[in-house]
Scaffold this motif. Structure first.
Motif, PDB file in Angstrom:
ATOM      1  N   UNK A   2       0.860  -1.176   0.000  1.00 51.47           N
ATOM      2  CA  UNK A   2       0.000   0.000   0.000  1.00 51.47           C
ATOM      3  C   UNK A   2       0.901   1.232   0.000  1.00 51.47           C
ATOM      4  N   UNK A   3       0.271   2.369  -0.132  1.00 58.00           N
ATOM      5  CA  UNK A   3       0.975   3.640   0.000  1.00 58.00           C
ATOM      6  C   UNK A   3       0.479   4.327   1.251  1.00 58.00           C
ATOM      7  N   UNK A   4       1.384   4.983   1.939  1.00 54.83           N
ATOM      8  CA  UNK A   4       1.010   5.837   3.060  1.00 54.83           C
ATOM      9  C   UNK A   4       1.492   7.231   2.677  1.00 54.83           C
ATOM     10  N   UNK A   5       0.599   8.215   2.766  1.00 55.66           N
ATOM     11  CA  UNK A   5       0.915   9.556   2.258  1.00 55.66           C
ATOM     12  C   UNK A   5       0.454  10.622   3.239  1.00 55.66           C
ATOM     13  N   UNK A   6       1.152  11.758   3.204  1.00 55.56           N
ATOM     14  CA  UNK A   6       0.711  12.941   3.923  1.00 55.56           C
ATOM     15  C   UNK A   6       0.225  13.909   2.852  1.00 55.56           C
ATOM     16  N   UNK A   7      -1.007  14.385   3.040  1.00 57.06           N
ATOM     17  CA  UNK A   7      -1.650  15.224   2.029  1.00 57.06           C
ATOM     18  C   UNK A   7      -2.165  16.497   2.688  1.00 57.06           C
ATOM     19  N   UNK A   8      -2.002  17.619   2.000  1.00 55.84           N
ATOM     20  CA  UNK A   8      -2.548  18.898   2.458  1.00 55.84           C
ATOM     21  C   UNK A   8      -3.778  19.215   1.615  1.00 55.84           C
ATOM     22  N   UNK A   9      -4.911  19.394   2.286  1.00 58.44           N
ATOM     23  CA  UNK A   9      -6.163  19.749   1.594  1.00 58.44           C
ATOM     24  C   UNK A   9      -6.448  21.228   1.801  1.00 58.44           C
ATOM     25  N   UNK A  10      -7.046  21.848   0.798  1.00 60.89           N
ATOM     26  CA  UNK A  10      -7.398  23.262   0.912  1.00 60.89           C
ATOM     27  C   UNK A  10      -8.871  23.446   1.277  1.00 60.89           C
ATOM     28  N   UNK A  11      -9.537  22.356   1.686  1.00 65.12           N
ATOM     29  CA  UNK A  11     -10.963  22.419   2.032  1.00 65.12           C
ATOM     30  C   UNK A  11     -11.174  21.878   3.449  1.00 65.12           C
ATOM     31  N   UNK A  12     -12.103  22.491   4.175  1.00 65.33           N
ATOM     32  CA  UNK A  12     -12.336  22.102   5.566  1.00 65.33           C
ATOM     33  C   UNK A  12     -13.566  21.215   5.718  1.00 65.33           C
ATOM     34  N   UNK A  40      -5.313  14.804  10.462  1.00 66.81           N
ATOM     35  CA  UNK A  40      -4.352  14.851  11.564  1.00 66.81           C
ATOM     36  C   UNK A  40      -4.381  16.202  12.258  1.00 66.81           C
ATOM     37  N   UNK A  41      -4.457  17.286  11.485  1.00 67.84           N
ATOM     38  CA  UNK A  41      -4.589  18.617  12.079  1.00 67.84           C
ATOM     39  C   UNK A  41      -4.944  19.641  11.008  1.00 67.84           C
ATOM     40  N   UNK A  42      -5.314  20.807  11.479  1.00 67.33           N
ATOM     41  CA  UNK A  42      -5.586  21.943  10.587  1.00 67.33           C
ATOM     42  C   UNK A  42      -4.600  23.024  10.991  1.00 67.33           C
ATOM     43  N   UNK A  43      -3.735  23.439  10.066  1.00 69.49           N
ATOM     44  CA  UNK A  43      -2.709  24.420  10.440  1.00 69.49           C
ATOM     45  C   UNK A  43      -3.249  25.837  10.411  1.00 69.49           C
ATOM     46  N   UNK A  44      -2.426  26.779  10.805  1.00 64.88           N
ATOM     47  CA  UNK A  44      -2.873  28.168  10.960  1.00 64.88           C
ATOM     48  C   UNK A  44      -3.297  28.817   9.646  1.00 64.88           C
ATOM     49  N   UNK A  48      -5.726  21.596   5.753  1.00 69.27           N
ATOM     50  CA  UNK A  48      -6.076  20.393   6.502  1.00 69.27           C
ATOM     51  C   UNK A  48      -5.032  19.330   6.161  1.00 69.27           C
ATOM     52  N   UNK A  49      -4.315  18.862   7.178  1.00 66.88           N
ATOM     53  CA  UNK A  49      -3.285  17.842   6.982  1.00 66.88           C
ATOM     54  C   UNK A  49      -3.919  16.474   7.193  1.00 66.88           C
ATOM     55  N   UNK A  50      -3.754  15.598   6.192  1.00 68.12           N
ATOM     56  CA  UNK A  50      -4.430  14.307   6.177  1.00 68.12           C
ATOM     57  C   UNK A  50      -3.410  13.183   6.012  1.00 68.12           C
ATOM     58  N   UNK A  51      -3.585  12.122   6.807  1.00 69.84           N
ATOM     59  CA  UNK A  51      -2.829  10.892   6.613  1.00 69.84           C
ATOM     60  C   UNK A  51      -3.682  10.003   5.720  1.00 69.84           C
TER      61      UNK A  51
END
Length: 182
Positions: A2-12, A40-44, A48-51
């Motif tokens: 599988x792939x494990x990725x860290x993704x930044x989303x621009x939608x809440x 995982x978290x929403x930065x300032x 939106x940071x997603x695993x």
């Protein structure tokens, strides 16, 4: 594999997150879900940071940027101890499965998790309720479970790792993360 990725989303909004995640897999045949994700978290700056765990490698798009991605081949061994994290939507069915309700009692939530993780001895060390809102659905209660599990049946735990746990996987619930306990 599988792939494990860290993704930044621009939608809440959770529905828009769901759409942005789907768009990471433009060549996915028949729109079959082969991925799980967890916020995982929403930065300032509002990102939106997603695993993300997926069967195929994600490709960045306008709403979702893949920050890093690597192949992931979990080896789960009988008798081993693992730290775990899971954001889930614990529910139960009433009247022969026709009505589904969220489980609000912490003891019942832990019992639900232990049923879902058959094949492991589970010790929950932290439990936190999170209300998740979406413009497309009602507010849902997600629970973030953290703890230690000891594997009795590696095949069952591997299956749960790949398939996810519980309902609302489209909204970011169900991804089980494991790390060997030292």
């Amino acid at each position: 594999m599988m792939y494990i990725s860290m993704v930044a989303l621009s939608v809440i909004d959770t529905y828009e997150q769901h759409q942005a995640i789907w768009e990471l897999f433009p060549n996915s045949s028949e729109r079959k879900r082969d991925h799980l994700f967890r916020v995982e978290n929403i930065n300032t700056s509002g990102q939106v940071m997603v695993l993300l765990q997926s069967a195929s490698e994600p490709q960045s798009n306008v709403k979702a940027t893949v920050l890093q991605s690597k192949l992931f081949d979990p080896q789960i061994s009988q008798g081993e101890y693992y730290k775990f994290k899971l954001l889930a939507n614990p529910t139960k069915c009433l009247s022969q499965g026709k009505k589904v309700i969220e489980i609000k009692d912490e003891n019942e939530q832990i019992q639900w998790l232990q049923r879902k993780l058959r094949g492991a001895n589970v010790t929950v060390t932290a439990l936190e309720s999170v209300l998740v809102k979406s413009r497309k659905s009602f507010t849902s209660r997600f629970v973030c479970f953290e703890g230690i599990l000891q594997v009795d049946k590696p095949d069952q735990i591997y299956s749960v790792l790949v398939m996810g746990i519980g309902r609302k996987k489209h909204a970011g619930a169900g991804l089980l993360s494991l790390a060997k306990a030292s």
